[in-house]
Structure formats: C-alpha cells, structure tokens
Enzyme design. Structure first.
Site, PDB file in Angstrom:
ATOM      1  N   LYS A   9       0.837  -1.199   0.000  1.00 59.59           N
ATOM      2  CA  LYS A   9       0.000   0.000   0.000  1.00 59.59           C
ATOM      3  C   LYS A   9       0.869   1.244   0.000  1.00 59.59           C
ATOM      4  CE  LYS A   9      -2.444   1.097   3.780  1.00 59.59           C
ATOM      5  NZ  LYS A   9      -3.570   1.315   4.729  1.00 59.59           N
ATOM      6  N   SER A  25      -4.638   3.926 -17.111  1.00 59.10           N
ATOM      7  CA  SER A  25      -3.618   3.509 -16.160  1.00 59.10           C
ATOM      8  C   SER A  25      -3.415   4.577 -15.098  1.00 59.10           C
ATOM      9  CB  SER A  25      -2.279   3.235 -16.841  1.00 59.10           C
ATOM     10  OG  SER A  25      -1.782   4.439 -17.384  1.00 59.10           O
ATOM     11  N   TYR A  58      -3.985  -0.349 -13.974  1.00 54.23           N
ATOM     12  CA  TYR A  58      -2.631  -0.904 -13.952  1.00 54.23           C
ATOM     13  C   TYR A  58      -1.616   0.234 -13.864  1.00 54.23           C
ATOM     14  CZ  TYR A  58      -2.470   0.407 -18.871  1.00 54.23           C
ATOM     15  OH  TYR A  58      -2.502   1.122 -20.041  1.00 54.23           O
TER      16      TYR A  58
END
Length: 115
Positions: A9, A25, A58
C-alpha cells in the site's frame, strides 16, 4: 483454498495530474513503486479519500523522484489534481501463509509524494 490479502500500500499520496486523453492507467513515481514493492503493469486498487471513488487499473512507472501520481484515461474521471488517494495491491495465498504475512506499507509526504 487461496485467500486474497493486501500485499502492498502507498498510503495517502496527492494526485498531481489527470490525463483523460491517455490510454488508461496510473503513472506513479518509480521510487514509490520500488519502496512499495509494486511493479509496472501490476493491477492496483485506488481509493479516493476526497470523493469516495474506488477503482482499479494498472501501473506505469513514472520519473524517479518526480512525485508524479497521474491518473490516465477513464481513471482521470475518478480523481482530480489535489485529491488524496490510497493505492493498494493484493496477493493470493494460503490461509497458513496469510497468518504470517506482513504487507509492505509506505507513508509518503502528501505535499511532495516523496518518502
């Protein structure tokens, strides 16, 4: 059976750009990616603390040391520059592995997006 656990994270970074006219993205400073153990092309989940949006996309590696957090394509509709986001990855593991698993969590400075 496998369960899904948080792998890494990036906790609370500031969106620096939103580029609607780019192929989807999120671009993330590559120093942050390395510190958080996140790879280019890896799927990430993003939580926007300002508006409650939750979405996935992504990763594209950004310039090291730039502090860039840029949402691209459709994701640019989910946050705007100045918003605070949390970026997470998950991994599948057995319950036995999960019991001893320790995720990688980094806490960049929200003013600079640097460690």
């Amino acid at each position: 059976m496998l369960i899904e656990m948080m792998k890494s994270k990036i906790h609370r970074v500031t969106v620096t750009e939103a580029n609607l006219n780019y192929i989807g993205s999120i671009t993330i400073d590559s120093n942050l990616l390395e510190a958080a153990d996140i790879l280019p092309g890896q799927r990430v989940w993003i939580v926007n603390n300002n508006n409650g949006e939750r979405f996935d996309t992504y990763v594209i590696a950004g310039e090291p040391g730039s502090g860039v957090i840029c949402l691209n394509g459709a994701a640019a509709r989910k946050a705007q520059p100045g918003d605070i986001v949390i970026i997470m990855t998950y991994a599948h593991m057995t319950p036995e592995e999960a019991k001893v698993w320790k995720p990688t969590v980094i806490f960049p400075d929200t003013a600079t997006n640097k460690l």
